[in-house]
Scaffold this motif. Sequence first.
Motif, PDB file in Angstrom:
ATOM      1  N   GLN A 252      13.031  10.823  -0.215  1.00 44.67           N
ATOM      2  CA  GLN A 252      13.970  10.030  -1.019  1.00 44.67           C
ATOM      3  C   GLN A 252      13.674  10.129  -2.516  1.00 44.67           C
ATOM      4  OE1 GLN A 252      13.468   6.098   0.642  1.00 44.67           O
ATOM      5  NE2 GLN A 252      11.811   5.543  -0.767  1.00 44.67           N
ATOM      6  N   GLY A 253      12.484  10.609  -2.878  1.00 36.27           N
ATOM      7  CA  GLY A 253      12.173  10.857  -4.275  1.00 36.27           C
ATOM      8  C   GLY A 253      11.549   9.689  -5.010  1.00 36.27           C
ATOM      9  N   PHE A 254      11.241   8.613  -4.313  1.00 33.31           N
ATOM     10  CA  PHE A 254      10.647   7.445  -4.967  1.00 33.31           C
ATOM     11  C   PHE A 254      10.021   6.527  -3.919  1.00 33.31           C
ATOM     12  CE2 PHE A 254      15.082   6.606  -4.003  1.00 33.31           C
ATOM     13  CZ  PHE A 254      15.046   5.365  -3.368  1.00 33.31           C
ATOM     14  N   CYS A 255       9.113   5.672  -4.400  1.00 30.21           N
ATOM     15  CA  CYS A 255       8.565   4.615  -3.556  1.00 30.21           C
ATOM     16  C   CYS A 255       9.420   3.366  -3.734  1.00 30.21           C
ATOM     17  CB  CYS A 255       7.113   4.321  -3.936  1.00 30.21           C
ATOM     18  SG  CYS A 255       5.986   5.725  -3.700  1.00 30.21           S
ATOM     19  N   ASP A 256       9.448   2.513  -2.719  1.00 29.96           N
ATOM     20  CA  ASP A 256      10.259   1.308  -2.797  1.00 29.96           C
ATOM     21  C   ASP A 256       9.451   0.105  -2.321  1.00 29.96           C
ATOM     22  OD1 ASP A 256      10.286   1.412   0.036  1.00 29.96           O
ATOM     23  OD2 ASP A 256      12.110   2.619   0.024  1.00 29.96           O
ATOM     24  N   SER A 257      10.114  -1.037  -2.192  1.00 30.01           N
ATOM     25  CA  SER A 257       9.429  -2.271  -1.816  1.00 30.01           C
ATOM     26  C   SER A 257       8.874  -2.224  -0.401  1.00 30.01           C
ATOM     27  CB  SER A 257      10.386  -3.462  -1.959  1.00 30.01           C
ATOM     28  OG  SER A 257      11.539  -3.278  -1.138  1.00 30.01           O
ATOM     29  N   ASN A 258       9.342  -1.286   0.407  1.00 31.52           N
ATOM     30  CA  ASN A 258       8.846  -1.140   1.776  1.00 31.52           C
ATOM     31  C   ASN A 258       7.692  -0.149   1.884  1.00 31.52           C
ATOM     32  OD1 ASN A 258      10.760  -2.946   2.948  1.00 31.52           O
ATOM     33  ND2 ASN A 258      12.314  -1.342   2.806  1.00 31.52           N
ATOM     34  N   SER A 259       7.361   0.513   0.780  1.00 31.48           N
ATOM     35  CA  SER A 259       6.260   1.477   0.807  1.00 31.48           C
ATOM     36  C   SER A 259       4.933   0.737   0.981  1.00 31.48           C
ATOM     37  CB  SER A 259       6.230   2.292  -0.485  1.00 31.48           C
ATOM     38  OG  SER A 259       7.411   3.046  -0.639  1.00 31.48           O
ATOM     39  N   GLU A 260       4.048   1.324   1.752  1.00 30.75           N
ATOM     40  CA  GLU A 260       2.732   0.734   1.929  1.00 30.75           C
ATOM     41  C   GLU A 260       1.936   0.824   0.634  1.00 30.75           C
ATOM     42  OE1 GLU A 260       0.706   2.378   5.269  1.00 30.75           O
ATOM     43  OE2 GLU A 260       2.404   2.109   6.633  1.00 30.75           O
ATOM     44  N   LEU A 261       0.859   0.020   0.551  1.00 32.34           N
ATOM     45  CA  LEU A 261       0.008   0.010  -0.621  1.00 32.34           C
ATOM     46  C   LEU A 261      -1.402   0.458  -0.246  1.00 32.34           C
ATOM     47  CD1 LEU A 261       1.053  -3.382  -2.296  1.00 32.34           C
ATOM     48  CD2 LEU A 261       1.887  -1.079  -2.825  1.00 32.34           C
ATOM     49  N   CYS A 262      -2.062   1.112  -1.206  1.00 27.35           N
ATOM     50  CA  CYS A 262      -3.444   1.543  -1.002  1.00 27.35           C
ATOM     51  C   CYS A 262      -4.270   1.162  -2.221  1.00 27.35           C
ATOM     52  CB  CYS A 262      -3.517   3.047  -0.751  1.00 27.35           C
ATOM     53  SG  CYS A 262      -3.067   4.066  -2.181  1.00 27.35           S
ATOM     54  N   SER A 263      -5.585   1.279  -2.090  1.00 28.02           N
ATOM     55  CA  SER A 263      -6.489   0.991  -3.199  1.00 28.02           C
ATOM     56  C   SER A 263      -6.314   2.026  -4.303  1.00 28.02           C
ATOM     57  CB  SER A 263      -7.930   0.986  -2.711  1.00 28.02           C
ATOM     58  OG  SER A 263      -8.832   0.928  -3.799  1.00 28.02           O
ATOM     59  N   PRO A 264      -6.271   1.612  -5.573  1.00 33.43           N
ATOM     60  CA  PRO A 264      -6.140   2.575  -6.672  1.00 33.43           C
ATOM     61  C   PRO A 264      -7.411   3.397  -6.894  1.00 33.43           C
ATOM     62  CG  PRO A 264      -6.454   0.372  -7.538  1.00 33.43           C
ATOM     63  CD  PRO A 264      -6.288   0.219  -6.052  1.00 33.43           C
ATOM     64  N   SER A 265      -8.509   3.044  -6.239  1.00 29.77           N
ATOM     65  CA  SER A 265      -9.763   3.776  -6.408  1.00 29.77           C
ATOM     66  C   SER A 265      -9.893   4.944  -5.439  1.00 29.77           C
ATOM     67  CB  SER A 265     -10.957   2.836  -6.218  1.00 29.77           C
ATOM     68  OG  SER A 265     -10.992   2.311  -4.900  1.00 29.77           O
TER      69      SER A 265
END
Length: 208
Positions: free
Chosen positions: A57-70
């Motif tokens: 789809q070319g982008f992340c959205d509010s349903n995309s999972e989250l991960c640690s920035p490290s």
Amino acid sequence: QSIFTQEFLMLERIPDGWQESSLLGIADYLNGLAMQKYRPKDDEQGLPVLKIKELRQGFCDSNSELCSPSIKPIVHDGDVIFSWSGSLLVDLWCGGTCGLNQHLFKVTSSTYDKWFYYAWTNHHLQKFAAIAADMATTMGHIKREELSKAEVRFDTAFWLSVNRLSFCFPVFAETALNLNVAEYFSEELGFARTDLSVRVPYPLLLPL
């Protein structure tokens, strides 16, 4: 016909001075991680996870999972991403900073330019899909073997001359190599944003 097809594929024979290599010979294919194992900590602001859905789809959205920035690998705008399992596709990511999930490669090179390894990876996609279909399996079981067998060819003298120029004048060398082809690819692919690695230095606009 594309510039890439004319210059690299429509050759009756390999010219003298050209080198034959493979996808693994021109670029590094870094696999992502199972990001569900690396959730953001309580004191961290999570990064969205780039999966095949987001790539398509070319982008992340509010349903995309989250991960640690490290956690690495991290994907930035302009990175070449290759989905090697299930849906086979290669694209230039323009959807913001995110973490790279498994089943996706971040493709980079310290020697060759982005348009070059993008174009060769894209060229081999149809063959990769046929191999996966014949084996009734996903690309995941054959990825490294097939990447090492995927042929690449190019003018060695051309790259050597660019590298010598880059040693003394890196900005000029980058522009000399990338400008025309990168402009073509940006139109051909319909990039959402201008690739920030492609710029025209002001001195190149001046008469010699």
